[in-house]
Design a protein around this motif. Structure first.
Motif, PDB file in Angstrom:
ATOM      1  N   TYR A   1       1.046  -1.474   0.125  1.00  0.00           N
ATOM      2  CA  TYR A   1      -0.422  -0.223   0.138  1.00  0.00           C
ATOM      3  C   TYR A   1       0.927   1.321  -0.256  1.00  0.00           C
ATOM      4  CZ  TYR A   1      -4.316   2.175   0.794  1.00  0.00           C
ATOM      5  OH  TYR A   1      -6.076   2.561   0.834  1.00  0.00           O
ATOM      6  N   GLY A   2       1.781   0.990   0.694  1.00  0.00           N
ATOM      7  CA  GLY A   2       3.319   2.568   0.754  1.00  0.00           C
ATOM      8  C   GLY A   2       3.581   2.837  -0.497  1.00  0.00           C
ATOM      9  N   SER A   3       3.802   1.422  -1.069  1.00  0.00           N
ATOM     10  CA  SER A   3       4.224   2.042  -2.502  1.00  0.00           C
ATOM     11  C   SER A   3       3.456   2.268  -3.420  1.00  0.00           C
ATOM     12  CB  SER A   3       4.755   0.387  -2.994  1.00  0.00           C
ATOM     13  OG  SER A   3       5.895   0.033  -2.004  1.00  0.00           O
ATOM     14  N   PHE A   4       2.433   2.093  -3.072  1.00  0.00           N
ATOM     15  CA  PHE A   4       1.322   3.269  -4.458  1.00  0.00           C
ATOM     16  C   PHE A   4       1.054   4.680  -4.113  1.00  0.00           C
ATOM     17  CE2 PHE A   4      -0.869  -1.116  -4.189  1.00  0.00           C
ATOM     18  CZ  PHE A   4      -0.289  -1.039  -6.108  1.00  0.00           C
ATOM     19  N   TYR A   5       1.309   4.946  -2.462  1.00  0.00           N
ATOM     20  CA  TYR A   5       1.351   5.979  -1.817  1.00  0.00           C
ATOM     21  C   TYR A   5       2.516   6.697  -2.828  1.00  0.00           C
ATOM     22  CZ  TYR A   5       2.459  10.228   1.505  1.00  0.00           C
ATOM     23  OH  TYR A   5       2.491  10.898   1.672  1.00  0.00           O
ATOM     24  N   ASN A   6       3.696   6.483  -2.664  1.00  0.00           N
ATOM     25  CA  ASN A   6       4.452   6.666  -3.707  1.00  0.00           C
ATOM     26  C   ASN A   6       5.072   6.473  -5.257  1.00  0.00           C
ATOM     27  OD1 ASN A   6       6.335   7.946  -1.743  1.00  0.00           O
ATOM     28  ND2 ASN A   6       7.514   6.107  -1.966  1.00  0.00           N
ATOM     29  N   MET A   7       3.641   5.783  -5.179  1.00  0.00           N
ATOM     30  CA  MET A   7       3.528   5.703  -7.261  1.00  0.00           C
ATOM     31  C   MET A   7       2.969   7.114  -7.001  1.00  0.00           C
ATOM     32  SD  MET A   7       1.337   3.426  -8.522  1.00  0.00           S
ATOM     33  CE  MET A   7      -0.317   3.932  -8.303  1.00  0.00           C
ATOM     34  N   GLY A   8       1.595   7.909  -6.294  1.00  0.00           N
ATOM     35  CA  GLY A   8       1.186   9.146  -6.269  1.00  0.00           C
ATOM     36  C   GLY A   8       1.785   9.730  -6.462  1.00  0.00           C
ATOM     37  N   GLY A   9       3.111  10.583  -5.765  1.00  0.00           N
ATOM     38  CA  GLY A   9       3.837  11.373  -5.677  1.00  0.00           C
ATOM     39  C   GLY A   9       4.540  11.004  -6.528  1.00  0.00           C
ATOM     40  N   TYR A  10       5.538  10.391  -7.718  1.00  0.00           N
ATOM     41  CA  TYR A  10       5.941  10.285  -8.523  1.00  0.00           C
ATOM     42  C   TYR A  10       5.575  10.342  -9.640  1.00  0.00           C
ATOM     43  CZ  TYR A  10      10.275   8.831  -6.197  1.00  0.00           C
ATOM     44  OH  TYR A  10      11.064   8.106  -5.668  1.00  0.00           O
ATOM     45  N   PHE A  11       3.502  10.455  -9.980  1.00  0.00           N
ATOM     46  CA  PHE A  11       3.700  10.448 -11.044  1.00  0.00           C
ATOM     47  C   PHE A  11       3.400  12.099 -10.803  1.00  0.00           C
ATOM     48  CE2 PHE A  11      -0.575  10.512 -13.488  1.00  0.00           C
ATOM     49  CZ  PHE A  11      -0.254  10.039 -14.225  1.00  0.00           C
ATOM     50  N   ALA A  12       3.235  12.300  -9.838  1.00  0.00           N
ATOM     51  CA  ALA A  12       2.746  13.977 -10.083  1.00  0.00           C
ATOM     52  C   ALA A  12       3.324  14.682 -10.579  1.00  0.00           C
ATOM     53  CB  ALA A  12       1.695  14.629  -8.301  1.00  0.00           C
ATOM     54  N   TRP A  13       5.143  14.373  -9.290  1.00  0.00           N
ATOM     55  CA  TRP A  13       5.995  14.894  -9.554  1.00  0.00           C
ATOM     56  C   TRP A  13       7.030  14.783 -11.315  1.00  0.00           C
ATOM     57  CZ3 TRP A  13      10.935  13.168 -11.221  1.00  0.00           C
ATOM     58  CH2 TRP A  13      11.945  13.898 -11.671  1.00  0.00           C
ATOM     59  N   MET A  14       6.297  13.612 -11.990  1.00  0.00           N
ATOM     60  CA  MET A  14       7.341  13.642 -12.850  1.00  0.00           C
ATOM     61  C   MET A  14       5.856  14.200 -14.181  1.00  0.00           C
ATOM     62  SD  MET A  14       7.168   9.259 -14.901  1.00  0.00           S
ATOM     63  CE  MET A  14       5.647   9.424 -15.468  1.00  0.00           C
ATOM     64  N   LEU A  15       4.786  14.029 -14.547  1.00  0.00           N
ATOM     65  CA  LEU A  15       3.730  15.391 -14.373  1.00  0.00           C
ATOM     66  C   LEU A  15       4.342  16.743 -14.213  1.00  0.00           C
ATOM     67  CD1 LEU A  15       0.224  13.691 -14.760  1.00  0.00           C
ATOM     68  CD2 LEU A  15       2.220  13.273 -16.455  1.00  0.00           C
ATOM     69  N   LEU A  16       4.366  17.053 -13.783  1.00  0.00           N
ATOM     70  CA  LEU A  16       4.728  18.484 -13.127  1.00  0.00           C
ATOM     71  C   LEU A  16       5.650  19.027 -13.812  1.00  0.00           C
ATOM     72  CD1 LEU A  16       2.644  18.506  -9.830  1.00  0.00           C
ATOM     73  CD2 LEU A  16       2.005  19.387 -11.882  1.00  0.00           C
ATOM     74  N   ILE A  17       7.091  18.037 -13.369  1.00  0.00           N
ATOM     75  CA  ILE A  17       8.659  18.389 -13.561  1.00  0.00           C
ATOM     76  C   ILE A  17       8.917  18.504 -14.850  1.00  0.00           C
ATOM     77  CG2 ILE A  17      10.672  19.107 -12.393  1.00  0.00           C
ATOM     78  CD1 ILE A  17       9.009  19.718 -11.043  1.00  0.00           C
ATOM     79  N   PRO A  18       9.462  17.087 -15.101  1.00  0.00           N
ATOM     80  CA  PRO A  18       9.825  17.200 -16.045  1.00  0.00           C
ATOM     81  C   PRO A  18       8.980  17.044 -17.540  1.00  0.00           C
ATOM     82  CG  PRO A  18       9.888  14.965 -14.865  1.00  0.00           C
ATOM     83  CD  PRO A  18       9.065  15.692 -14.500  1.00  0.00           C
ATOM     84  N   VAL A  19       7.597  16.635 -17.628  1.00  0.00           N
ATOM     85  CA  VAL A  19       7.376  16.933 -18.580  1.00  0.00           C
ATOM     86  C   VAL A  19       6.213  17.960 -18.680  1.00  0.00           C
ATOM     87  CG1 VAL A  19       4.629  16.182 -19.525  1.00  0.00           C
ATOM     88  CG2 VAL A  19       5.888  14.496 -18.865  1.00  0.00           C
ATOM     89  N   GLY A  20       5.491  18.908 -17.122  1.00  0.00           N
ATOM     90  CA  GLY A  20       5.413  19.710 -17.275  1.00  0.00           C
ATOM     91  C   GLY A  20       4.139  20.321 -17.595  1.00  0.00           C
ATOM     92  N   LEU A  21       3.147  19.927 -17.644  1.00  0.00           N
ATOM     93  CA  LEU A  21       1.448  19.611 -17.666  1.00  0.00           C
ATOM     94  C   LEU A  21       0.946  20.964 -17.920  1.00  0.00           C
ATOM     95  CD1 LEU A  21      -0.053  16.945 -18.882  1.00  0.00           C
ATOM     96  CD2 LEU A  21      -1.267  16.847 -16.519  1.00  0.00           C
ATOM     97  N   ILE A  22       0.241  21.203 -18.908  1.00  0.00           N
ATOM     98  CA  ILE A  22      -0.276  22.651 -18.507  1.00  0.00           C
ATOM     99  C   ILE A  22      -1.761  21.810 -17.834  1.00  0.00           C
ATOM    100  CG2 ILE A  22      -1.521  23.620 -20.362  1.00  0.00           C
ATOM    101  CD1 ILE A  22      -0.354  22.198 -22.587  1.00  0.00           C
ATOM    102  N   GLY A  23      -1.959  22.654 -16.990  1.00  0.00           N
ATOM    103  CA  GLY A  23      -2.956  22.899 -16.498  1.00  0.00           C
ATOM    104  C   GLY A  23      -2.883  22.348 -14.738  1.00  0.00           C
ATOM    105  N   GLY A  24      -1.358  21.986 -14.090  1.00  0.00           N
ATOM    106  CA  GLY A  24      -1.198  21.672 -13.025  1.00  0.00           C
ATOM    107  C   GLY A  24      -1.703  20.867 -12.237  1.00  0.00           C
ATOM    108  N   TYR A  25      -2.477  21.271 -11.225  1.00  0.00           N
ATOM    109  CA  TYR A  25      -2.618  19.517 -10.277  1.00  0.00           C
ATOM    110  C   TYR A  25      -3.980  19.569 -11.027  1.00  0.00           C
ATOM    111  CZ  TYR A  25       1.470  19.070  -6.570  1.00  0.00           C
ATOM    112  OH  TYR A  25       1.981  19.331  -6.298  1.00  0.00           O
ATOM    113  N   PHE A  26      -4.613  20.070 -11.348  1.00  0.00           N
ATOM    114  CA  PHE A  26      -6.335  20.551 -11.965  1.00  0.00           C
ATOM    115  C   PHE A  26      -5.959  19.393 -12.676  1.00  0.00           C
ATOM    116  CE2 PHE A  26      -9.872  20.852 -14.621  1.00  0.00           C
ATOM    117  CZ  PHE A  26     -10.530  20.776 -13.660  1.00  0.00           C
ATOM    118  N   SER A  27      -5.306  19.384 -13.921  1.00  0.00           N
ATOM    119  CA  SER A  27      -5.012  18.201 -15.117  1.00  0.00           C
ATOM    120  C   SER A  27      -4.132  17.071 -14.456  1.00  0.00           C
ATOM    121  CB  SER A  27      -3.944  18.451 -15.763  1.00  0.00           C
ATOM    122  OG  SER A  27      -4.004  20.160 -16.338  1.00  0.00           O
TER     123      SER A  27
END
Lengths: 239, 321, 290
Positions: C40-66
């Motif tokens: 379960y804890g590894s899924f928690y980290n999956m959330g963190g890394y997923f957001a980091w990946m989309l926000l920092i390297p990918v730079g998704l438009i719309g920030g957290y909403f997207s």
């Protein structure tokens, strides 16, 4: 021999057994009947110490209230279960010896266990894994393991459930033999009224954990309260 | 499994282990692996007894191992107790701790026991690293670095001279394996199995769930602690790294490869796992990654371990049903 | 002093709200499928890394909403497939409970070291969802904290509504209460198991996205989170959603106070002691039934 005094068991809001008192005399076959969910199996679980309860249960003059299940087994009360419980990892012989090794006061008695195995009719299956037994075999195994503890009382929980006419007959004979040849007092929970009227000397009817009546079977089965709450009019008419 | 087959496998294993030093006695690298195989085989066997036979989902096996190691190290470093006695005392201490952990577990359902025992494991890390641990001499996050080697009649058994230490370990392993095999085949072992299969039926036949469950905890944790202690004096230093998840996983792979409840399959599991673990050393941080994946794959596809495989392909077994 | 205590309470409330979100997911999956998920804890980290990946390297438009918009379906699919591929084949055998625990523990190790291999062993930080503070006299509230609180409480309310008002939600409850009965009335049990697992993955993944903004993404921190979530569910009574809610806030507060008064090193010891004491006194947890 076994006396229950004002025994009450509550599961949260639900009163499973309500102020129940009864006495089982030595050498008797004592029947317990009642509709589904009346608290029959709960009574067994209280006697064998699986649940805590209010009130008092005495066995041979000794207060057994609050003793853990294995101590009660050692004191001389054995039981079977409604849904057959077996040890899938063990053979027939090992299961029955286990009862003797841990439940009998003298410890493991190989002669006695051999006798029991043939007594319940499992000689040809003795080295078989208990998993492979059929329903009747499993019931016999439970009775055998219980008898191996050299009990004074054997409590049977619906031994006839799921059996055909032939099996009911052989099971009834086995119960009679246990009572008469081995001299063991028997308490039996059963739904088949014919079985109870033929086997038992005293019959206790409970509903919603409360005693409705307790007397000789022929008196009990003609009691209007019992007919109304449990047996139904059809039974009364068929008589 | 029949007693004969069990003894046969165990004898074969220990005989092969016993003559190994004749061939590789001067290769420290291999001797070290052999010592670790012996130690892990017993620790994994204990886990198999409590989990496979008694059916208690204990996840505290590594914790007891570390408790034994630290207990013995602290006794010999802080209190100057000779290592031989310290090891024995560590066995007794972990046995008692095992009973202590077992007590709340008696009333709990399976998964809760896993949780509680795993919680004990997780508590050990901050405990040993923090001021509480330092107060009893755990050395905090640095650990204990100067654990004296075992000294018997003026002869030091240490990692400097691997062959004598190997035979000392072998001797202890054989004794503990005999104890475990005896327990499994005695009425105690049958009582464990009966309690696992149906606790209600077992207690109705006079088996005390309380006594036998605590007994399992006491015996397995005590032997585990003993070998943890032995390990501490072997390597000479300890830290909370031993509590990291990959150690836990290695132990788990052993029991999965061996087959849960298929004693003495775990012994074979220990040989295979320790070897694989050593072979994977060059891949560095990918090692735990591979170990984790191995657990997943093995649990899915190797149902009853190597013993299950052997039984499946042995024609004799098929005939016997 | 007083304001310090208020700060501690606020921090306890915010942590508690995210813990509640995660613990409710865990208790649901245990109540329905009886699978004890150690990853379960590894899924928690999956959330963190997923957001980091989309926000920092990918730079998704719309920030957290997207991020939320993409994360929810992705986590659902991941959870669903994992249940179908890894857990449901084990269910056929008697000892599946033990096997599930072992498998998920292995999975957890695999995922944790997988993150390390992909993202590196160093901790990562997520940007905040929103900047700025709200000052109420001397009490300072971060906007971010308020948003985290609202989102996790909102998530739970939304989840509760789905559980009580949709066909799938009711089927989930039916399976939890009586698996055999549910099968008789034609509820596809296998689908419900997988769907529940997937929903719990969403909840813990969202918890990861929310809480990682306040702390960090630590590839080795998943065991702590897993233990925390399990402590809450066991403390509250496994399978009891209301129990988990109370337990989450109690634990959040306990953590905040112990951390503030005694130091962070005692937090874990305190939570685990709480667990041991509770289970010794009430083996079924706070709200669990006999």
């Amino acid at each position: 021999m076994l006396i229950a005094k004002n025994v009450t068991k509550k599961f949260g809001e639900l009163v499973a057994v309500n102020n129940l008192s009864f006495e089982v005399k030595k050498g008797q076959v004592y029947g317990i009947a009642g509709p589904n969910g009346a608290g029959k199996s709960t009574v067994y679980n209280l006697i064998t110490g699986n649940y805590s309860y209010e009130g008092k249960i005495e066995f041979n003059g000794q207060d057994i209230t609050g003793l853990p299940p294995h101590r009660i087994a050692k004191a001389g009360i054995a039981r079977t279960f409604q849904i057959p419980e077996i040890f899938p990892s063990l053979t027939v012989q090992k299961s029955i010896r286990l009862g003797s090794r841990f439940g009998a006061r003298g410890g493991l008695d190989l002669e006695h266990t051999d006798k029991i195995i043939s007594f319940v009719g499992l000689t040809s299956e003795r080295f078989q894994n208990t998993r492979l037994l059929n329903l009747l075999g499993k019931k016999k195994l439970m009775i055998g393991a219980a008898l191996a503890t050299k009990p004074e009382i054997l409590m049977l929980d619906e031994p006839m459930a799921g059996s055909n006419a032939q099996e009911i007959k052989s099971m009834m004979e086995l119960i009679k033999k246990i009572n008469q040849e081995l001299g063991i007092t028997i308490i039996i929970i059963e739904h088949f009224m014919k079985v109870l009227t033929e086997l038992t000397e005293t019959l206790l009817i409970i509903e919603s954990g409360t005693m409705i009546c307790c007397d000789k079977p022929e008196i009990v089965t003609s009691d209007p309260r019992v007919i109304e709450s449990y047996l139904g009019d059809a039974y009364a008419e068929s008589k | 499994m029949s007693l004969k087959r069990m003894v046969l496998i165990l004898c074969g294993f220990y005989c092969v282990m016993g003559i190994m030093p004749l061939f590789v006695g001067d290769t420290d690298y291999i001797m070290n692996i052999l010592v670790m195989i012996l130690i892990w085989a017993v620790v994994a066997s204990c886990w198999d007894v409590i989990m496979g036979f008694a059916g208690i989902f204990s996840f505290g096996q590594v914790a007891f191992y570390v408790m034994g190691a630290y207990a013995s190290a602290i006794l010999s470093v802080s209190l100057d107790i000779p290592p031989v006695f310290a090891i024995m005392m560590a066995g007794v201490i972990t046995g008692m701790l095992g009973v202590l952990v077992g007590l709340p577990c008696l009333k709990l359902a399976g998964p809760y026991i896993a949780l509680v025992t795993f919680a004990v494991h997780m508590t050990l890390i901050p405990f040993l690293k923090g001021p509480l641990g330092r107060a009893i001499g755990s050395g905090g996050s640095q650990g204990i670095l100067t654990i004296p080697p075992i000294n018997l009649l003026g002869f030091a058994f240490s990692s400097e001279q691997l062959v004598p230490f190997f035979y000392l370990t072998l001797f202890l392993t054989i004794i503990c394996t005999l104890i475990l095999a005896f327990i499994i085949k005695s009425y105690w072992g049958t009582a464990f199995l009966a309690l696992k299969d149906s606790e209600n039926f077992a207690t109705s036949l006079g088996i005390s769930a309380f006594r036998y469950k605590l007994m399992v905890f006491a015996i397995t944790s005590s032997i585990t602690g003993l070998f943890g202690a032995l390990y501490a004096h072997y390597v000479g230093m300890l830290s909370t790294k031993m509590l990291s998840m990959d150690v836990f996983t290695i132990l788990m792979i052993m029991i999965v490869i061996g087959g849960i409840g298929k004693y003495p399959g775990v012994v074979v599991g220990a040989v295979i796992t320790v070897t694989i673990n050593q072979l994977l050393a060059p891949v560095g941080m990918y090692r735990p990654l591979i170990m984790g994946a191995m657990v997943v794959v093995l649990v899915l596809f190797l149902r009853d371990g190597v013993i299950g495989l052997a039984q499946k392909f042995s024609p004799l077994q098929r005939k016997l049903g | 002093m007083v304001f310090e205590i208020i700060d501690v309470i606020i921090s306890g409330l915010i942590n508690g709200s995210v813990y509640a979100l995660m613990a409710v997911g865990l208790t649901l999956v245990y109540g329905v499928t009886k699978a004890f998920n150690f990853a379960y804890g590894s899924f928690y980290n999956m959330g963190g890394y997923f957001a980091w990946m989309l926000l920092i390297p990918v730079g998704l438009i719309g920030g957290y909403f997207s991020v939320f918009f993409v994360a929810i379906p992705v986590f659902f699919v991941v959870g669903y497939l994992l249940e179908k591929i890894l857990i449901s084949p084990l269910r056929k055998h008697d000892d599946w409970e033990m096997k599930v625990m072992m498998l998920t523990l292995g999975l957890s190790l695999f995922m944790d070291f997988g993150y390390q291999a992909v993202f590196g062993p160093r901790i990562k930080s997520l940007p905040g969802m929103i900047e700025g503070t709200l000052e109420l006299g001397q009490v300072v509230l971060f906007h971010q904290d308020i948003v985290i609180f609202i989102l996790s409480v909102g998530g739970m309310i939304c989840f509760g509504w789905l559980l009580n008002n949709t066909r799938t939600g009711m089927a989930v409850q039916a399976v939890a209460q009586n698996p055999a009965g549910a099968k008789i009335v034609g509820i596809p049990k296998d689908f419900i198991f997988a769907a529940t697992f997937a929903i719990s993955t969403i909840m813990v993944g969202l918890g990861g996205i929310l809480l990682s903004q306040k702390t960090f993404i630590d590839p080795m921190g998943s065991t702590n989170i897993m233990i925390k979530a399990w402590v809450i569910t066991a403390f509250g009574g496994m399978g009891s959603i209301s129990g988990s809610l109370y337990a989450a806030f109690i634990l959040g507060m306990l953590e905040a106070f112990v951390g503030w008064h005694f130091g962070m090193i005692y937090v874990q010891i305190a939570t685990l002691t709480l667990l041991l004491v509770t289970l010794t006194i009430r083996p079924r947890g706070l709200m669990g039934r006999e």
